[in-house]
Design a protein around this motif. Structure first.
Motif, short mmCIF file in Angstrom:
data_model
loop_
_atom_site.label_atom_id
_atom_site.label_comp_id
_atom_site.label_asym_id
_atom_site.label_seq_id
_atom_site.Cartn_x
_atom_site.Cartn_y
_atom_site.Cartn_z
N ARG A 50 -3.57 0.04 -3.44
CA ARG A 50 -3.58 0.98 -2.33
C ARG A 50 -4.62 0.67 -1.25
O ARG A 50 -4.46 1.05 -0.10
CB ARG A 50 -3.83 2.40 -2.86
CG ARG A 50 -2.69 2.92 -3.69
CD ARG A 50 -3.03 4.23 -4.36
NE ARG A 50 -1.91 4.67 -5.20
CZ ARG A 50 -2.04 5.54 -6.18
NH1 ARG A 50 -3.21 6.08 -6.46
NH2 ARG A 50 -0.97 5.88 -6.89
N ARG A 74 0.83 -1.21 0.00
CA ARG A 74 0.00 0.00 0.00
C ARG A 74 0.86 1.26 0.00
O ARG A 74 0.59 2.21 -0.72
CB ARG A 74 -0.94 0.00 1.20
CG ARG A 74 -2.04 -1.00 1.07
CD ARG A 74 -2.95 -0.98 2.27
NE ARG A 74 -4.01 -1.95 2.09
CZ ARG A 74 -4.70 -2.47 3.07
NH1 ARG A 74 -4.47 -2.11 4.32
NH2 ARG A 74 -5.65 -3.35 2.82
N GLN A 75 1.89 1.27 0.84
CA GLN A 75 2.78 2.42 0.94
C GLN A 75 3.54 2.63 -0.36
O GLN A 75 3.66 3.76 -0.85
CB GLN A 75 3.76 2.22 2.11
CG GLN A 75 4.50 3.45 2.51
CD GLN A 75 3.60 4.52 3.10
OE1 GLN A 75 2.61 4.22 3.76
NE2 GLN A 75 3.94 5.76 2.86
N LYS A 114 1.53 4.16 -3.29
CA LYS A 114 1.15 5.58 -3.21
C LYS A 114 1.87 6.40 -4.28
O LYS A 114 1.35 7.39 -4.76
CB LYS A 114 1.44 6.14 -1.82
CG LYS A 114 0.46 5.70 -0.79
CD LYS A 114 0.75 6.33 0.55
CE LYS A 114 -0.25 5.88 1.59
NZ LYS A 114 0.04 6.47 2.91
N GLU A 174 -5.87 1.45 -7.32
CA GLU A 174 -6.80 1.40 -6.18
C GLU A 174 -6.73 0.05 -5.48
O GLU A 174 -6.76 -0.03 -4.25
CB GLU A 174 -8.24 1.69 -6.62
CG GLU A 174 -9.19 1.70 -5.44
CD GLU A 174 -10.61 2.09 -5.79
OE1 GLU A 174 -11.52 1.63 -5.07
OE2 GLU A 174 -10.81 2.84 -6.76
#
Length: 102
Positions: free
Chosen positions: A48, A14-15, A18, A45
């Motif tokens: 993330r 997720r990080q 970004k 999406e």
């Protein structure tokens, strides 16, 4: 560095996602995206905000892990298989699927 837990790996993905410059699409993934009408923002999406559909597994040919992440986005359940070499920030998109159709 030791093997990360599933939660740490999910957070790392997720990080890293970004910043879209860390997301690398393979030719195979691009082809599957065109066939399944899935675009870049949908894949980002999933990376993330999605969660693991299956536990990460080691890649046979490379030292990293293959992770399948899913999320309901734009009216379809999209799964993204991403190759990760933790703690490196690059994410290689191996393939993309519409789970309900595949």
């Amino acid at each position: 560095m030791g093997t990360p837990s599933d939660r740490q790996l999910e957070r790392h993905i997720r990080q890293s996602a970004k910043d879209s410059t860390h997301v690398i699409f393979t030719t195979h993934a691009r082809k599957r995206m065109r066939e399944r009408y899935i675009n870049d923002p949908m894949v980002l999406e999933v990376l993330r905000m999605g969660s693991f559909a299956l536990p990460p597994e080691p890649d046979i040919k490379h030292p990293g892990l293959l992770c399948r992440i899913q999320r309901f986005v734009a009216g379809m359940q999209v799964a993204v298989v991403v190759y990760v070499e933790y703690p490196a920030t690059d994410l290689v998109i191996v393939t993309v699927m519409d789970v309900k159709k595949d």
